[in-house]
Scaffold this motif. Structure first.
Motif, PDB file in Angstrom:
ATOM      1  N   ILE A  77       0.831  -1.195   0.000  1.00 13.23           N
ATOM      2  CA  ILE A  77       0.000   0.000   0.000  1.00 13.23           C
ATOM      3  C   ILE A  77       0.872   1.255   0.000  1.00 13.23           C
ATOM      4  CG2 ILE A  77      -1.582   1.377   1.422  1.00 13.23           C
ATOM      5  CD1 ILE A  77      -2.954  -1.306   2.141  1.00 13.23           C
ATOM      6  N   LYS A  78       1.919   1.250   0.792  1.00 10.83           N
ATOM      7  CA  LYS A  78       2.843   2.392   0.854  1.00 10.83           C
ATOM      8  C   LYS A  78       3.460   2.657  -0.520  1.00 10.83           C
ATOM      9  CE  LYS A  78       5.819   5.300   2.864  1.00 10.83           C
ATOM     10  NZ  LYS A  78       5.883   6.420   1.988  1.00 10.83           N
ATOM     11  N   ILE A  79       3.914   1.592  -1.182  1.00  5.74           N
ATOM     12  CA  ILE A  79       4.525   1.734  -2.512  1.00  5.74           C
ATOM     13  C   ILE A  79       3.503   2.253  -3.523  1.00  5.74           C
ATOM     14  CG2 ILE A  79       5.516   0.441  -4.450  1.00  5.74           C
ATOM     15  CD1 ILE A  79       6.877  -1.344  -2.241  1.00  5.74           C
ATOM     16  N   ARG A  87      -5.282   6.521  -3.195  1.00  2.06           N
ATOM     17  CA  ARG A  87      -5.068   7.274  -1.960  1.00  2.06           C
ATOM     18  C   ARG A  87      -5.786   6.580  -0.813  1.00  2.06           C
ATOM     19  NH1 ARG A  87      -8.438  11.208  -4.898  1.00  2.06           N
ATOM     20  NH2 ARG A  87     -10.554  10.628  -4.383  1.00  2.06           N
ATOM     21  N   LYS A  88      -5.221   6.727   0.360  1.00  6.38           N
ATOM     22  CA  LYS A  88      -5.833   6.168   1.553  1.00  6.38           C
ATOM     23  C   LYS A  88      -6.846   7.158   2.109  1.00  6.38           C
ATOM     24  CE  LYS A  88      -3.054   4.727   4.691  1.00  6.38           C
ATOM     25  NZ  LYS A  88      -1.940   4.331   5.557  1.00  6.38           N
ATOM     26  N   ILE A  89      -7.998   6.622   2.475  1.00  2.00           N
ATOM     27  CA  ILE A  89      -9.027   7.427   3.125  1.00  2.00           C
ATOM     28  C   ILE A  89      -9.379   6.683   4.407  1.00  2.00           C
ATOM     29  CG2 ILE A  89     -11.386   8.291   3.000  1.00  2.00           C
ATOM     30  CD1 ILE A  89     -11.038   8.526   0.000  1.00  2.00           C
ATOM     31  N   GLY A  90      -9.044   7.272   5.538  1.00  2.00           N
ATOM     32  CA  GLY A  90      -9.280   6.602   6.820  1.00  2.00           C
ATOM     33  C   GLY A  90      -8.456   5.330   6.871  1.00  2.00           C
ATOM     34  N   ASN A  91      -9.099   4.244   7.250  1.00  2.00           N
ATOM     35  CA  ASN A  91      -8.408   2.955   7.325  1.00  2.00           C
ATOM     36  C   ASN A  91      -8.516   2.165   6.025  1.00  2.00           C
ATOM     37  OD1 ASN A  91      -7.574   3.334   9.948  1.00  2.00           O
ATOM     38  ND2 ASN A  91      -9.455   2.489  10.806  1.00  2.00           N
ATOM     39  N   GLY A  92      -9.326   2.640   5.088  1.00  2.00           N
ATOM     40  CA  GLY A  92      -9.496   1.924   3.826  1.00  2.00           C
ATOM     41  C   GLY A  92      -8.583   2.479   2.744  1.00  2.00           C
ATOM     42  N   CYS A  93      -8.593   1.842   1.604  1.00  2.00           N
ATOM     43  CA  CYS A  93      -7.812   2.292   0.452  1.00  2.00           C
ATOM     44  C   CYS A  93      -8.804   2.561  -0.669  1.00  2.00           C
ATOM     45  CB  CYS A  93      -6.834   1.216   0.003  1.00  2.00           C
ATOM     46  SG  CYS A  93      -5.659   0.777   1.283  1.00  2.00           S
ATOM     47  N   GLN A  94      -8.827   3.778  -1.131  1.00  2.00           N
ATOM     48  CA  GLN A  94      -9.700   4.112  -2.237  1.00  2.00           C
ATOM     49  C   GLN A  94      -8.872   4.284  -3.485  1.00  2.00           C
ATOM     50  OE1 GLN A  94     -12.474   7.276  -1.607  1.00  2.00           O
ATOM     51  NE2 GLN A  94     -13.009   7.366  -3.755  1.00  2.00           N
TER      52      GLN A  94
END
Length: 98
Positions: A77-79, A87-94
């Motif tokens: 996810i970081k990469i 982009r990350k939104i809260g704890n999820g990944c959008q």
């Protein structure tokens, strides 16, 4: 209709190039994830999962679905985030399709 079909088939997003003389539509017949050849297997798997789900996903749901460790998911996810693929939104990944 072209854009909608591309998104339904997980193809790379069509590009519109325009200038004063003409407008061109570039249509890709390639899987969105495969259009990023520099990504490692883990990153491709995470990105493919998020694309196919069409909604925000938590690290835990990705980890369970792909049978990966939390470390590998977070690293992927970081990469992907550094590459600005989503982009990350809260704890999820959008997904942020560019």
């Amino acid at each position: 209709m072209i854009y909608k079909t591309a998104m339904q088939n997980d193809y790379k997003r069509p590009e519109i190039l325009t200038n004063i003389e003409r407008t061109e539509l570039k249509i890709w017949n390639i899987d969105l994830v495969d259009s990023y050849p520099d990504l490692a297997s883990d990153e491709k798997n995470v990105l493919r999962y998020i694309v196919k789900s069409s909604q925000a996903q938590s690290v835990n749901s990705i980890r369970k679905a792909l049978n990966m460790t939390e470390y590998r998911v977070r690293n992927s996810i970081k990469i992907l985030e550094d590459e600005e693929l989503f982009r990350k939104i809260g704890n999820g990944c959008q997904l942020n399709i560019l």
